[in-house]
Write a protein that holds these residues in place. Structure first.
Motif, short mmCIF file in Angstrom:
data_model
loop_
_atom_site.label_atom_id
_atom_site.label_comp_id
_atom_site.label_asym_id
_atom_site.label_seq_id
_atom_site.Cartn_x
_atom_site.Cartn_y
_atom_site.Cartn_z
N VAL A 1 0.84 -1.20 0.00
CA VAL A 1 0.00 0.00 0.00
C VAL A 1 0.88 1.25 0.00
O VAL A 1 0.60 2.23 -0.72
N LEU A 2 1.94 1.24 0.79
CA LEU A 2 2.85 2.39 0.83
C LEU A 2 3.43 2.66 -0.56
O LEU A 2 3.45 3.81 -1.02
N LEU A 3 3.92 1.61 -1.23
CA LEU A 3 4.49 1.79 -2.56
C LEU A 3 3.46 2.35 -3.52
O LEU A 3 3.76 3.26 -4.31
N ALA A 4 2.25 1.82 -3.48
CA ALA A 4 1.20 2.30 -4.39
C ALA A 4 0.92 3.79 -4.15
O ALA A 4 0.79 4.56 -5.11
N VAL A 5 0.85 4.18 -2.89
CA VAL A 5 0.58 5.59 -2.58
C VAL A 5 1.74 6.47 -3.03
O VAL A 5 1.53 7.53 -3.64
N TYR A 6 2.97 6.04 -2.76
CA TYR A 6 4.14 6.85 -3.14
C TYR A 6 4.20 7.05 -4.66
O TYR A 6 4.40 8.16 -5.15
N TYR A 7 4.03 5.96 -5.40
CA TYR A 7 4.12 6.07 -6.86
C TYR A 7 2.96 6.89 -7.43
O TYR A 7 3.14 7.67 -8.37
N LEU A 8 1.77 6.72 -6.88
CA LEU A 8 0.61 7.46 -7.36
C LEU A 8 0.81 8.97 -7.14
O LEU A 8 0.60 9.77 -8.07
N LEU A 9 1.22 9.36 -5.95
CA LEU A 9 1.42 10.77 -5.66
C LEU A 9 2.57 11.35 -6.50
O LEU A 9 2.49 12.49 -6.96
N ARG A 10 3.61 10.56 -6.71
CA ARG A 10 4.72 11.03 -7.56
C ARG A 10 4.23 11.24 -8.98
O ARG A 10 4.60 12.22 -9.64
N GLY A 11 3.41 10.31 -9.48
CA GLY A 11 2.90 10.45 -10.84
C GLY A 11 2.07 11.71 -11.02
O GLY A 11 2.25 12.45 -12.01
N VAL A 12 1.20 12.00 -10.06
CA VAL A 12 0.38 13.21 -10.14
C VAL A 12 1.25 14.46 -10.12
O VAL A 12 1.03 15.41 -10.89
N SER A 13 2.27 14.47 -9.27
CA SER A 13 3.13 15.65 -9.17
C SER A 13 3.91 15.89 -10.46
O SER A 13 4.08 17.03 -10.90
N LEU A 14 4.36 14.81 -11.11
CA LEU A 14 5.11 14.96 -12.36
C LEU A 14 4.20 15.44 -13.50
O LEU A 14 4.64 16.19 -14.37
N LEU A 15 2.95 15.00 -13.48
CA LEU A 15 2.01 15.48 -14.50
C LEU A 15 1.76 16.98 -14.38
O LEU A 15 1.47 17.66 -15.37
N LEU A 16 1.89 17.51 -13.18
CA LEU A 16 1.66 18.94 -12.94
C LEU A 16 2.91 19.79 -13.08
O LEU A 16 2.81 21.02 -13.18
N LEU A 17 4.09 19.15 -13.10
CA LEU A 17 5.34 19.91 -13.00
C LEU A 17 5.53 20.90 -14.14
O LEU A 17 5.99 22.04 -13.91
#
Length: 437
Positions: free
Chosen positions: A302-318
């Motif tokens: 669950v931790l990995l899924a949350v970390y990767y998901l939040l990272r993906g959203v942040s990169l889409l906005l960068l």
């Protein structure tokens, strides 16, 4: 065998001494590995070598840093942690020290690329997995986070010193400081590191019984390859490896390599962008330690899924956050992204240990190798995309999508997979090899 309270409760458990020495070695390894970035300009000015030539030595260093990890973990199982770490520090010292005599670019590749790459790779994250797996039951995730954070600490401590020294006294002085620092850690590693708690008549920290590990058999290289062969028969290994490759792509490969030029494309001064990247490293320390604490309490998948998901959203906005000056939204991204930078390491280490048992550190070495391969691919691909399209927008969008994909893969990991037919015996051999002296 039960231990008395006086033995385990009222005295400092040697696991903390081992962890402290490992932290020092990891700080040094990270600093030594990242130092070439501060020496590119001085080397170019003195020798007239192209940036591509110098960067090739750095690329060899990074590649060996990743590919050495699984073999180093196996060597630690076969010959002992303190011998491997002491030799690794000597390699770094020799590789850095001899650069003051070099006159040709191939010597830079040999010394800084090969010797320093092999040395620092032997003290990479597989070393963390070995130490925490052998010495800790209680607080294993937290200690993993602290040791992993040592990498970021090393870069923060060494890079300003090396860059300032190269500017004031020349790059040779910087190389000699690195060589001397590596040499100073050798006595600490050799005399204070111990192989197993059982060597001192102790249980693992948080354990109640002394467990004598079986004696390792076979060659280290064979054990490393066997670990890969056995792990590769499980889907969970591939979910971990692909996810961690995406982790390398979206951190070291893309943001670590191309954030500064991407920000400069939008008018931001390179020094300002570099300062923002340094802040990423600062918040990475906090995020990784907190992730280690969470790993002791929350399902690692669950931790990995949350970390990767939040990272993906942040990169889409960068791409929408770049500007000629630093706005609050960019600072929010830097803080958030820094907290998530290598927060993936503690849960990944924990899953390797849960799924593959005593062979977990060696298997994690292969997972970490995929991280570095992913980073190398992304670093080159992002540069090619920038040359072709004129900006980095597509690369950040692709990286964001890949990170979301890594989140989905993480949820498919099985913590205790059924090994395929014929793999049970091999797994038993790996467990004996991995737990040996």
């Amino acid at each position: 065998m039960k231990q008395s309270e006086a033995r385990t409760g009222r005295t400092l458990h040697w696991a903390w001494v081992v962890a402290a020495v490992a932290f020092i070695a990891l700080i040094g390894a990270a600093g030594f590995r990242s130092a070439p970035g501060a020496l590119i300009e001085p080397l170019q000015r003195e020798f007239g070598w192209s940036r591509a030539t110098i960067s090739f030595a750095v690329s060899v260093n990074l590649l060996l840093f990743g590919l050495t990890a699984p073999f180093a973990a196996a060597l630690m199982n076969r010959f002992g942690v303190r011998r491997v770490v002491s030799l690794a520090l000597l390699l770094v010292s020799v590789g850095s020290g001899l650069t003051v005599f070099m006159t040709a670019s191939w010597q830079l590749v040999l010394l800084w690329g090969v010797l320093v790459g092999l040395g620092t790779g032997s003290m990479a994250l597989a070393f963390v997995a070995t130490i925490t797996g052998r010495w800790f039951v209680k607080h294993r995730g937290l200690v993993t986070g602290v040791l992993t954070a040592g990498g970021a600490t090393g870069q923060l401590v060494f890079l300003p010193v090396i860059a300032g020294l190269a500017e004031s006294s020349g790059w040779r002085a910087s190389s000699l400081v690195i060589a001397g620092a590596a040499l100073l850690v050798v006595p600490l590693a050799y005399f204070l590191l111990r192989e197993h708690p059982a060597d001192l008549g102790l249980p693992l920290y948080g354990g109640t019984e002394v467990v004598t590990p079986p004696v390792a058999t076979g060659g280290a290289a064979r054990n490393a390859v066997n670990a890969l062969r056995t792990a590769a028969r499980t889907r969970s290994f591939w979910y971990l490896a692909v996810g961690f490759a995406i982790c390398g792509m979206t951190t070291n490969g893309l943001v670590g390599t191309h954030f500064i030029p991407a920000a400069h494309d939008h008018g931001m001064p390179s020094t300002t962008a570099a300062g923002l990247l340094a802040l990423v490293g600062l918040f990475d320390i906090v995020g990784t330690i907190f992730s280690g604490w969470l790993t002791d309490k929350v399902d690692s998948r669950v931790l990995l899924a949350v970390y990767y998901l939040l990272r993906g959203v942040s990169l889409l906005l960068l791409t929408q956050l770049f500007a000629s000056s630093v706005h609050p939204s960019m600072l929010v991204f830097i803080i958030f992204y820094g907290l998530d930078w290598v927060a993936t390491v503690p849960p990944t280490v924990a899953l390797c240990r849960e799924i593959f048992g005593e062979a977990g550190p060696v298997v994690f070495g292969w997972v970490f190798a995929s991280h570095q391969i992913g980073a190398a691919i992304a670093a080159t691909a992002a540069g090619l995309a920038r040359d072709h399209f004129g900006d980095y927008a597509l690369t950040f969008f692709v990286a964001g999508g890949l990170s979301i994909g890594a989140a989905l893969l993480s949820l498919r990991i099985k913590r205790s997979p059924a090994l395929p037919r014929g793999a049970e015996e091999a797994a038993g051999d790996l467990a004996a090899d991995g737990a040996g002296r």
